[in-house]
Design a protein around this motif. Structure first.
Motif, short mmCIF file in Angstrom:
data_model
loop_
_atom_site.label_atom_id
_atom_site.label_comp_id
_atom_site.label_asym_id
_atom_site.label_seq_id
_atom_site.Cartn_x
_atom_site.Cartn_y
_atom_site.Cartn_z
N PRO A 14 0.82 -1.23 0.00
CA PRO A 14 0.00 0.00 0.00
C PRO A 14 0.84 1.26 0.00
N LYS A 15 2.09 1.16 0.49
CA LYS A 15 2.95 2.35 0.47
C LYS A 15 3.27 2.76 -0.96
N ILE A 16 3.48 1.78 -1.84
CA ILE A 16 3.74 2.10 -3.24
C ILE A 16 2.51 2.73 -3.87
N LEU A 17 1.33 2.25 -3.52
CA LEU A 17 0.09 2.83 -4.03
C LEU A 17 -0.04 4.29 -3.59
N THR A 144 13.72 10.30 -2.79
CA THR A 144 14.16 9.55 -1.62
C THR A 144 13.17 8.45 -1.28
N MET A 145 11.89 8.76 -1.29
CA MET A 145 10.88 7.76 -0.93
C MET A 145 10.77 6.68 -2.01
N ARG A 146 10.93 7.05 -3.27
CA ARG A 146 10.93 6.02 -4.32
C ARG A 146 12.09 5.05 -4.12
N GLY A 147 13.25 5.58 -3.74
CA GLY A 147 14.39 4.71 -3.52
C GLY A 147 14.20 3.76 -2.35
N ALA A 197 -3.26 10.99 1.01
CA ALA A 197 -2.50 9.79 0.66
C ALA A 197 -1.16 9.76 1.39
N GLN A 198 -0.53 10.93 1.54
CA GLN A 198 0.73 11.00 2.27
C GLN A 198 0.53 10.66 3.75
N GLN A 199 -0.58 11.11 4.32
CA GLN A 199 -0.89 10.79 5.71
C GLN A 199 -1.10 9.28 5.88
N VAL A 200 -1.81 8.67 4.94
CA VAL A 200 -2.01 7.21 5.00
C VAL A 200 -0.67 6.50 4.89
N MET A 201 0.16 6.97 4.00
CA MET A 201 1.48 6.37 3.82
C MET A 201 2.32 6.49 5.09
#
Length: 224
Positions: A14-17, A144-147, A197-201
């Motif tokens: 779900p983090k990738i989503l 950074t988060m993608r990495g 979405a960022q908060q969910v992540m």
């Protein structure tokens, strides 16, 4: 073939989503902003004003003058550089997953200015500068988060999955010839959804990599 191997990553993590939604929504608002900042900062033509707001004839040429696009664009680029510098400072105190929640919310608020004060060009310009600072923070934070969360072998393909529907929506918005205020409302909506979405992540526990496990194990053994 790459797309086939990338599809299973989407529902599993779900983090990738959430990451894909944040990137696509922010980029959608940003690309729409690129096409709308000029009309938002351009004063109205004197001929289009109501009679009670008509300016004297000797001032008409001043009002008809175009805005200094070069200086404004240069200011935007300086704001992006400031945002990149702020990213380095923020990373010393917290993670991108955390401070990007605030950055996305501030970006949404900055684009509210042309909606609530469409004729106040100095304040609109100030809001746009704030938005560009957020853009400067966004790029390194997203990289950074993608990495961290997206496997390198499928990284570009996975992120492009999310760009396709969002770019389609942005094109539809621009082709509908909507009023400028309505377009900025769409941008604000994109950014607010990205903030959610960022908060969910952020609320999802961060997975521990094998490297971190080995580091913790080594520190534990050395402590023993």
């Amino acid at each position: 073939m790459f797309y086939i191997h990338s599809v299973p990553c989407l529902p599993v993590d779900p983090k990738i989503l959430c990451l894909g939604l944040v990137q696509s929504l922010f980029e959608g608002a940003m690309y729409t902003f690129v096409l709308e900042w000029t009309p938002a900062l351009t004063p109205p033509d004197p001929l289009d004003l109501p009679v009670r707001m008509k300016v004297p004839e000797e001032e008409e040429e001043v009002h008809r003058a175009t805005i200094p696009h070069g200086w404004i664009f240069a200011d935007f680029m300086v704001a992006v550089m400031i945002g990149s510098a702020l990213f380095k400072i923020f990373c010393k105190y917290t993670s991108p997953e955390s401070f990007m929640r605030v950055v996305l919310f501030v970006a949404a608020v900055s684009l509210v200015v042309p909606i609530v004060m469409p004729g106040n060009h100095p304040l609109i310009f100030a809001g746009f500068i704030v938005f560009e600072v957020c853009v400067g923070i966004f790029w390194p934070a997203m990289g950074t988060m993608r990495g961290i969360y997206v496997p390198e072998s499928t990284r570009s393909t996975v992120m492009n999955f999310f760009r396709i529907p969002l770019n389609f929506i942005v094109i539809i918005i621009l082709l509908q010839d909507l009023p400028m205020i309505m377009i900025f409302k769409c941008c604000v909506a994109f950014l607010l959804v990205a903030c959610v979405a960022q908060q969910v992540m952020y609320s999802i526990p961060r997975p521990i990599s094998s490297r971190e496990v080995k580091r913790e194990a080594a520190s534990f053994i050395n402590g023993k």
